[in-house]
Structure formats: C-alpha cells, structure tokens
Design a protein around this motif. Structure first.
Motif, PDB file in Angstrom:
ATOM      1  N   ASN A 205      -5.016  -8.230  -0.322  1.00 21.67           N
ATOM      2  CA  ASN A 205      -5.629  -9.022  -1.386  1.00 21.67           C
ATOM      3  C   ASN A 205      -5.837  -8.186  -2.644  1.00 21.67           C
ATOM      4  O   ASN A 205      -5.585  -8.644  -3.763  1.00 21.67           O
ATOM      5  N   MET A 206      -6.290  -6.931  -2.478  1.00 18.05           N
ATOM      6  CA  MET A 206      -6.484  -6.040  -3.626  1.00 18.05           C
ATOM      7  C   MET A 206      -5.165  -5.735  -4.322  1.00 18.05           C
ATOM      8  O   MET A 206      -5.097  -5.692  -5.559  1.00 18.05           O
ATOM      9  N   ILE A 207      -4.103  -5.526  -3.529  1.00 15.33           N
ATOM     10  CA  ILE A 207      -2.789  -5.261  -4.103  1.00 15.33           C
ATOM     11  C   ILE A 207      -2.325  -6.457  -4.934  1.00 15.33           C
ATOM     12  O   ILE A 207      -1.821  -6.307  -6.052  1.00 15.33           O
ATOM     13  N   ARG A 208      -2.509  -7.651  -4.403  1.00 18.77           N
ATOM     14  CA  ARG A 208      -2.110  -8.864  -5.134  1.00 18.77           C
ATOM     15  C   ARG A 208      -2.854  -8.970  -6.462  1.00 18.77           C
ATOM     16  O   ARG A 208      -2.253  -9.240  -7.512  1.00 18.77           O
ATOM     17  N   LEU A 209      -4.175  -8.744  -6.430  1.00 19.79           N
ATOM     18  CA  LEU A 209      -4.969  -8.832  -7.661  1.00 19.79           C
ATOM     19  C   LEU A 209      -4.568  -7.757  -8.659  1.00 19.79           C
ATOM     20  O   LEU A 209      -4.486  -8.009  -9.866  1.00 19.79           O
ATOM     21  N   ALA A 210      -4.328  -6.535  -8.165  1.00 20.68           N
ATOM     22  CA  ALA A 210      -3.924  -5.442  -9.058  1.00 20.68           C
ATOM     23  C   ALA A 210      -2.582  -5.754  -9.716  1.00 20.68           C
ATOM     24  O   ALA A 210      -2.397  -5.520 -10.924  1.00 20.68           O
ATOM     25  N   GLN A 211      -1.647  -6.293  -8.954  1.00 19.34           N
ATOM     26  CA  GLN A 211      -0.345  -6.641  -9.516  1.00 19.34           C
ATOM     27  C   GLN A 211      -0.462  -7.755 -10.539  1.00 19.34           C
ATOM     28  O   GLN A 211       0.220  -7.742 -11.571  1.00 19.34           O
ATOM     29  N   GLN A 212      -1.351  -8.717 -10.286  1.00 16.81           N
ATOM     30  CA  GLN A 212      -1.576  -9.795 -11.249  1.00 16.81           C
ATOM     31  C   GLN A 212      -2.111  -9.259 -12.567  1.00 16.81           C
ATOM     32  O   GLN A 212      -1.858  -9.833 -13.633  1.00 16.81           O
ATOM     33  N   LYS A 213      -2.850  -8.144 -12.518  1.00 12.62           N
ATOM     34  CA  LYS A 213      -3.407  -7.548 -13.727  1.00 12.62           C
ATOM     35  C   LYS A 213      -2.462  -6.526 -14.352  1.00 12.62           C
ATOM     36  O   LYS A 213      -2.820  -5.818 -15.298  1.00 12.62           O
ATOM     37  N   GLY A 214      -1.244  -6.440 -13.830  1.00 12.56           N
ATOM     38  CA  GLY A 214      -0.222  -5.622 -14.459  1.00 12.56           C
ATOM     39  C   GLY A 214      -0.099  -4.197 -13.964  1.00 12.56           C
ATOM     40  O   GLY A 214       0.652  -3.405 -14.547  1.00 12.56           O
ATOM     41  N   TYR A 215      -0.794  -3.851 -12.869  1.00 14.34           N
ATOM     42  CA  TYR A 215      -0.701  -2.492 -12.345  1.00 14.34           C
ATOM     43  C   TYR A 215       0.523  -2.354 -11.451  1.00 14.34           C
ATOM     44  O   TYR A 215       0.835  -3.252 -10.672  1.00 14.34           O
ATOM     45  N   ASN A 216       1.205  -1.212 -11.587  1.00 15.89           N
ATOM     46  CA  ASN A 216       2.370  -0.911 -10.768  1.00 15.89           C
ATOM     47  C   ASN A 216       1.898  -0.267  -9.476  1.00 15.89           C
ATOM     48  O   ASN A 216       1.530   0.908  -9.450  1.00 15.89           O
ATOM     49  N   ILE A 217       1.889  -1.024  -8.406  1.00 11.81           N
ATOM     50  CA  ILE A 217       1.337  -0.566  -7.128  1.00 11.81           C
ATOM     51  C   ILE A 217       2.454  -0.100  -6.199  1.00 11.81           C
ATOM     52  O   ILE A 217       3.387  -0.851  -5.911  1.00 11.81           O
ATOM     53  N   GLN A 218       2.364   1.150  -5.747  1.00 11.71           N
ATOM     54  CA  GLN A 218       3.341   1.715  -4.827  1.00 11.71           C
ATOM     55  C   GLN A 218       2.848   1.552  -3.384  1.00 11.71           C
ATOM     56  O   GLN A 218       1.704   1.191  -3.139  1.00 11.71           O
ATOM     57  N   ASN A 219       3.712   1.853  -2.429  1.00 15.25           N
ATOM     58  CA  ASN A 219       3.332   1.808  -1.021  1.00 15.25           C
ATOM     59  C   ASN A 219       2.194   2.786  -0.750  1.00 15.25           C
ATOM     60  O   ASN A 219       2.167   3.896  -1.285  1.00 15.25           O
ATOM     61  N   ASN A 220       1.241   2.362   0.069  1.00 15.25           N
ATOM     62  CA  ASN A 220       0.096   3.195   0.463  1.00 15.25           C
ATOM     63  C   ASN A 220      -0.804   3.568  -0.722  1.00 15.25           C
ATOM     64  O   ASN A 220      -1.463   4.610  -0.688  1.00 15.25           O
ATOM     65  N   ALA A 221      -0.841   2.720  -1.734  1.00 19.79           N
ATOM     66  CA  ALA A 221      -1.725   2.967  -2.884  1.00 19.79           C
ATOM     67  C   ALA A 221      -3.177   2.948  -2.440  1.00 19.79           C
ATOM     68  O   ALA A 221      -3.573   2.150  -1.590  1.00 19.79           O
ATOM     69  N   LYS A 222      -3.947   3.842  -3.024  1.00 19.13           N
ATOM     70  CA  LYS A 222      -5.372   3.929  -2.679  1.00 19.13           C
ATOM     71  C   LYS A 222      -6.239   3.335  -3.776  1.00 19.13           C
ATOM     72  O   LYS A 222      -5.841   3.234  -4.938  1.00 19.13           O
ATOM     73  N   GLY A 223      -7.467   2.963  -3.374  1.00 19.81           N
ATOM     74  CA  GLY A 223      -8.437   2.425  -4.311  1.00 19.81           C
ATOM     75  C   GLY A 223      -9.084   3.537  -5.114  1.00 19.81           C
ATOM     76  O   GLY A 223     -10.278   3.820  -4.960  1.00 19.81           O
ATOM     77  N   TYR A 224      -8.297   4.165  -5.984  1.00 22.36           N
ATOM     78  CA  TYR A 224      -8.777   5.297  -6.783  1.00 22.36           C
ATOM     79  C   TYR A 224      -8.198   5.203  -8.189  1.00 22.36           C
ATOM     80  O   TYR A 224      -7.008   4.909  -8.362  1.00 22.36           O
ATOM     81  N   VAL A 225      -9.052   5.450  -9.173  1.00 22.75           N
ATOM     82  CA  VAL A 225      -8.629   5.502 -10.574  1.00 22.75           C
ATOM     83  C   VAL A 225      -9.179   6.779 -11.191  1.00 22.75           C
ATOM     84  O   VAL A 225     -10.355   7.098 -11.032  1.00 22.75           O
TER      85      VAL A 225
END
Length: 243
Positions: A205-225
C-alpha cells in the motif's frame, strides 16, 4: 529543529508541527462517513522530545494533555486551537537533547499495550513514524541501545503483520535528497545508515501511494528519507498513514 527548513522562512520545528497538524486533519476527513459522522477508524499517539531535557512526553496538549493513544474522534473533539480555519493539535518545540532511544522504548510499550487490548490483534499493525534532525543522545556505543529497541519493536505485530518503522532524516548537510532507497552506500553518514537500517521495507500500500506521488520506488525500498524537503515531509506522513 530550531534551524531554518531549507529555503523556508520558518524553522524545522514549525514545518514539522504544521505537517503533523495537516496530516491529522486529513486522516480525520478520511474517517467521515456518508452521514457526516466521524468514525473511530484511527488511534494516534504523538511522542515528543525537545521540551524537557532527556525526557520524552506525549505531544498532545490542552484537553488531551497527558494522554497517549487517542481515538481520532476524541482528537477532533479537543483541538488545541485553529489556524487558517483548520484545527491544530501540535505546537513546535526545539530545545533540549534528543533521547531517541527513550522515545522508541515508549513507542514499543504503546504498541504492545494497544495490540494486546480488545480485538486489536485483528487490526492493521501500528506504524511508527520517527522524524528527526539530530543524532540520538542516548543510543549508546555504536547506537546499540537504539538498535536493540528497534529490533524488539520489529518483532511485535498483529495477525496482519509486524509493526512498521519509518524514518525521515531532516539533515543539515548539503547534498541530494535520498527518497525511499533500497541502498545508501553512497551516503557517508553513520546516523543516516542507522536510520536506514532500522527502517522497515515499504509495504504494498505504501509503495502504491509513493508511486502515485511520483516517487521512483525500487525493489526492497525502505521507509526512509534523507535530506527531504517540506513537500517530502508531507508526502512521507501521508504515505505512512493507512488509507
């Protein structure tokens, strides 16, 4: 947190308080039913430091002072005030040390208590969102105290999964933003590595939301900025909040 947030005219603590208030408000709006009633779909806790040296405390004030986990309905019943015709609950503070290990200890206790109360084993697991601009002052040699608390938290969960730990690192260093990475070997910062290591992977769900906001999400992405700006802060809080 007293320093300016990037090119903003106000401090990191003010930007953070504004972001948290906005996200609480948005969460409440998502809980309004077709009949206009506010449904108790969320329970939130705010753990803060920087107000009293070497101590952590609940961030709720006013009618909610000294409360920890509060239902979204009670939160909306007792705002601290209004700003631009919207309710606010959190005020900015930027003094004192950074007892992050104590904050994680407190979060672990709250997660355990919440999961073991009522039917919460059948609920979405808690999400811990840690936002910091400073190195923990109580983490021990090589951060072993803080690492230990984070590992204990990761072993807590409901029947729907383990507790999530997300970290946003508001760094004072110059350099590129690093958003939801799966590797940070290019960042020469031991505290950044710690926060990355203790962060949990983004769920579907977090990956879907991040992608909707334009973030390029790779495999095994962590919740870190790392080095995120004000927009990243708002987006991060929204991505970390169940929809």
């Amino acid at each position: 947190m007293a320093d300016k947030f990037g090119n903003a005219s106000h401090s990191k603590s003010v930007e953070l308080a504004n972001a948290i208030n906005d996200v609480i408000y948005e969460v409440g709006l998502r809980c309004i039913g077709n009949g206009g009633e506010l449904k108790n779909r969320f329970e939130l806790a705010i753990i803060g430091y920087g107000k009293n040296d070497d101590k952590v405390q609940s961030g709720w004030e006013g009618q909610l002072t000294n409360k920890w986990v509060v239902s979204i309905k009670n939160i909306f019943d007792y705002p601290l005030g209004q700003d631009n015709d919207k309710p606010i609950w959190i005020q900015p503070y930027a003094t004192g040390s950074t007892p992050m290990t104590k904050a994680f200890e407190n979060a672990k206790r709250l997660c355990n208590d919440w999961i073991n109360w009522g039917n919460h084993k059948e609920c979405h697991p808690p999400i811990i969102i840690n936002i910091t601009d400073g190195e923990a002052t109580d983490s021990g040699s090589n951060f072993h105290y803080l690492k230990n608390e984070a590992e204990q938290i990761k072993r807590i969960g409901t029947n729907y999964g383990a507790v999530n730990i997300l970290n946003i690192h508001i760094s004072s260093r110059s350099g590129d933003r690093v958003l939801f990475p799966n590797d940070i070997s290019n960042i020469n910062d031991k505290f950044a590595k710690l926060l990355f290591d203790i962060s949990t992977p983004l769920n579907e769900n977090m990956i879907r939301l991040a992608q909707q906001k334009g973030y390029n999400i790779q495999n095994n992405a962590k919740g870190y900025v790392f080095n995120g700006n004000a927009t990243d802060l708002i987006n991060f809080l929204n991505i970390g909040t169940p929809q």
